[in-house]
Design a protein around this motif. Structure first.
Motif, PDB file in Angstrom:
ATOM      1  N   LYS A  26       0.848  -1.191   0.000  1.00  0.00           N
ATOM      2  CA  LYS A  26       0.000   0.000   0.000  1.00  0.00           C
ATOM      3  C   LYS A  26       0.884   1.242   0.000  1.00  0.00           C
ATOM      4  O   LYS A  26       1.980   1.234   0.545  1.00  0.00           O
ATOM      5  CB  LYS A  26      -0.907   0.022   1.226  1.00  0.00           C
ATOM      6  CG  LYS A  26      -1.912  -1.110   1.249  1.00  0.00           C
ATOM      7  CD  LYS A  26      -2.779  -1.013   2.468  1.00  0.00           C
ATOM      8  CE  LYS A  26      -3.808  -2.115   2.484  1.00  0.00           C
ATOM      9  NZ  LYS A  26      -4.682  -2.011   3.649  1.00  0.00           N
ATOM     10  N   VAL A  31      -2.992   3.526   1.540  1.00  0.00           N
ATOM     11  CA  VAL A  31      -3.788   3.573   0.314  1.00  0.00           C
ATOM     12  C   VAL A  31      -3.497   2.340  -0.549  1.00  0.00           C
ATOM     13  O   VAL A  31      -2.357   2.146  -0.977  1.00  0.00           O
ATOM     14  CB  VAL A  31      -3.471   4.850  -0.493  1.00  0.00           C
ATOM     15  CG1 VAL A  31      -4.304   4.920  -1.751  1.00  0.00           C
ATOM     16  CG2 VAL A  31      -3.653   6.083   0.365  1.00  0.00           C
ATOM     17  N   THR A  33      -3.240  -0.034  -3.839  1.00  0.00           N
ATOM     18  CA  THR A  33      -2.959   0.252  -5.242  1.00  0.00           C
ATOM     19  C   THR A  33      -3.732  -0.711  -6.133  1.00  0.00           C
ATOM     20  O   THR A  33      -4.231  -1.728  -5.671  1.00  0.00           O
ATOM     21  CB  THR A  33      -1.456   0.105  -5.548  1.00  0.00           C
ATOM     22  OG1 THR A  33      -1.062  -1.236  -5.286  1.00  0.00           O
ATOM     23  CG2 THR A  33      -0.626   1.061  -4.715  1.00  0.00           C
TER      24      THR A  33
END
Length: 101
Positions: A26, A31, A33
């Motif tokens: 991440k 976050v 991907t």
């Protein structure tokens, strides 16, 4: 805060931040991907952003201890080189370790 403790805190933060891009898939460990494996370019950009973040932490701690010392560009280049060296174990584990699948 003691100067020695502050120094070790920044060093430990730099070691953790330099290896973070290599130990997860991440971005910034938050976050997800769209790729199954994060590309090296994204890992290097992430390393650059974490270098700036650790530098900001160091400046904040230095400002709390006393007056900040002015730095020249040589300081930042040497610190960037050291940050890359601190991230080398994560690079080894991610890209050069032999996988036994």
């Amino acid at each position: 805060m003691d100067v020695s403790l502050a120094s070790w805190l920044v060093i430990l933060a730099a070691i953790a931040a330099a290896n973070l891009p290599f130990f997860n898939e991440k971005v910034f460990a938050l976050v997800p991907t769209k790729w199954p494996r994060k590309p090296l370019v994204i890992r290097l950009v992430e390393m650059g952003a974490l270098y700036v973040a650790v530098g900001a932490i160091g400046f904040a701690i230095e400002g709390q201890i006393g007056s900040r010392f002015p730095q020249t560009q040589e300081f930042y280049w040497i610190a960037a080189g050291l940050f890359i060296v601190l991230g080398f174990p994560g690079f080894i584990v991610r890209y050069l370790r032999k996988r036994h699948d």
